[in-house]
Design an enzyme around this catalytic site. Structure first.
Site, PDB file in Angstrom:
ATOM      1  CG  PHE A 118      36.300  40.517  48.971  1.00 60.20           C
ATOM      2  CD1 PHE A 118      36.975  41.376  49.830  1.00 60.20           C
ATOM      3  CD2 PHE A 118      37.048  39.612  48.231  1.00 60.20           C
ATOM      4  CE1 PHE A 118      38.353  41.350  49.935  1.00 60.20           C
ATOM      5  CE2 PHE A 118      38.426  39.580  48.338  1.00 60.20           C
ATOM      6  CZ  PHE A 118      39.082  40.448  49.190  1.00 60.20           C
ATOM      7  CE  LYS A 119      40.323  41.351  46.742  1.00 58.06           C
ATOM      8  NZ  LYS A 119      41.423  41.244  45.825  1.00 58.06           N
TER       9      LYS A 119
END
Length: 502
Positions: A118-119
């Site tokens: 998700f980063k």
């Protein structure tokens, strides 16, 4: 125009560009803006907007000193063709909702970017925002990004900043406390401006050392003399946090388009989190008008946030556990400081005293009224290692859907915690591809697990009919380029050497 200041003092103030370039305030606080929520996003029009339109609108509201053309260019560069889905963060319905109340549940897949975590959503954006912060006297100044990672931030930051003009990046990770795939993602990273280093200690040790590095005025002066300024790619940097707000609106827009909800219906979000940045972005979205019934913090066995949200006491003096969800193996949740600021109505003196207490004694207790305000918005739960494995198996059996151990923490919490009143849908944020943790996932599904992670990926592919992301499968055989390891007290000198080599 929005002005940013430290959570620990109302002055000095900075523009969004200045706050992003600095990364962290000089007093150790995090940058916040008191105008959060002054600009609301029109919920009635969300269904008509794709991710790119939403990103332009949300980022424009939170970073108003960037021009519309600058924001548009950043959005195009960050998301056009870099994610597996045109939705960027696609929403997947679960056939069988976890929990007994029958509220429909969905998974928001945040891992379709170049590093399968998700980063990527924020760290494809941050370098673009950073590149547009240099004006006038800072135009020729080089930036050294310094980041501690619990597993995913490091590779996502490396992918975003590698070979970026005018920038270097140094990433520290806790040696032996990330998955094999995560370690290879970092240690094989190419780029002339890249430094990757293991640390003898855990993530909290590394993150605390990075904060001390930023607060070191003598180091800052030496680097300034060399034409270098330090900044961060951790979610302590507001430029990392703000892009994450977008996908909460994007999830709601997809629910509207699917006819699953009507505009104005409340949605509950369950977020696996350790450093509190991912879920804080949901709080920002709520402040900007998104109908959120509740934000649920899902923790692993390192359940310091669960204890805080239920008692009001934050105590980091506790055993540290290495789990199958390493990105959540955190005992010092930095972004919680921003929530404390907003929940206390901007009481910088209180926030400063709480952070001093945490530093000096390892704990603090918030006033009852502050805790009550937090509990109005946030719920919580946690999963031990057996429950994580059971959740992976349960999700597969019920839905034919494979989740990683971090997402499994959230799935377990949704099974155990009834939905908040008047919730029309529940959304579980899925933070990483299961193929980043193939041994843990295969073991949970009862599959024979070879000792090699890449062989394990193939077993998982065959058993589930899914496919490992190419960027993970292709790590096999890539040459390891970074083998440095330092003690905690050697991190500052390592950063200085890397910065002066830019």
């Amino acid at each position: 125009m929005a002005q940013y200041h430290s959570t620990r003092a109302l002055a000095p103030t900075y523009t969004a560009k200045q706050a992003i370039r600095r990364g962290i305030a000089a007093d150790g606080g995090l940058f916040v803006s008191d105008e959060l929520g002054d600009t609301a996003i029109d919920i009635e029009t969300l269904a008509d907007k794709d991710y790119f339109e939403l990103a332009r609108e949300v980022l424009g509201a939170l970073l108003p000193d960037y021009t519309a053309d600058e924001i548009a260019a950043c959005v195009e560069e960050a998301y056009r063709g870099t994610f597996a889905s045109d939705e960027v963060t696609p929403l997947v319905p679960l056939k069988q909702a976890p929990g007994a109340d029958g509220v429909p549940a969905y998974v928001l897949e945040l891992f379709g970017g170049p590093t399968s975590a998700f980063k990527d959503v924020a760290l494809q954006m941050l370098p673009r925002l950073m590149a547009r912060t240099g004006t006038g006297e800072t135009a020729d100044e080089k930036i050294m990004i310094v980041t501690a990672t619990s597993g995913d931030t490091g590779k996502a930051a490396l992918a975003g900043f590698a070979d970026a003009p005018g920038c270097g990046i140094t990433v520290f990770y806790p040696e032996g406390k990330v998955s094999r795939v995560q370690e290879l993602q970092m240690s094989t990273q190419e780029g002339v401006n890249v430094a990757v280093c293991g640390v003898r200690g855990n993530f909290d040790d590394a993150q605390s050392a990075v904060k001390r590095i930023f607060a070191d005025t003598e180091l800052a002066k030496r680097l300034a003399d060399a034409g270098v300024v330090l900044s961060s790619a951790n979610s302590i940097n507001v430029g990392r946090l703000v892009p994450q707000v977008v996908y909460y609106f994007a999830a709601y827009a997809q629910l509207l388009r699917a006819g699953a909800i009507q505009a104005g219906d409340a949605v509950e979000f369950c977020v696996p989190t350790g450093n509190f940045g991912d879920i804080l972005a949901g709080y920002y979205a709520r402040r900007m008008g998104l109908p959120v019934s509740r934000l649920v913090v899902a923790s692993d066995k390192n359940n310091v946030l669960f204890d805080f949200l239920t008692t009001g006491t934050y105590d980091r003096e506790r055993p540290f556990f290495t789990t199958t969800s390493p990105s959540m193996d955190i005992l010092i949740s930095s972004n919680l400081e921003r929530l404390l600021y907003f929940a206390s109505d901007g009481d910088c003196e209180l926030v400063s005293s709480l952070m001093a207490s945490l530093s000096e004694s390892g704990s603090y207790t918030v006033p009852a009224d502050v805790l009550a305000r937090i509990q109005e918005v946030f719920g919580c739960g946690w999963a031990d290692e057996d429950q994580v494995a059971a959740a992976i198996k349960s999700c597969w059996d019920a839905n034919g859907y494979v989740i990683d151990p971090h997402t499994a923490c959230g799935y377990h919490v949704l099974q155990e915690l009834p939905a908040a009143p008047n919730t029309a849908a529940r959304v579980l944020l899925s933070t990483a591809s299961p193929y980043k943790f193939p041994r843990a996932v295969a073991g949970a599904l009862g599959l024979f697990c070879p000792p090699d992670d890449f062989a394990c990926m193939k077993v998982l592919e065959k058993a589930t009919g899914t496919t490992a992301p190419a960027q993970l499968a292709n790590l096999q055989g890539k040459p390891v380029l970074h083998t440095d390891v330092v003690d905690i007290d050697g991190m500052s000198a390592y950063v200085e050497r890397a910065a002066k080599s830019l």
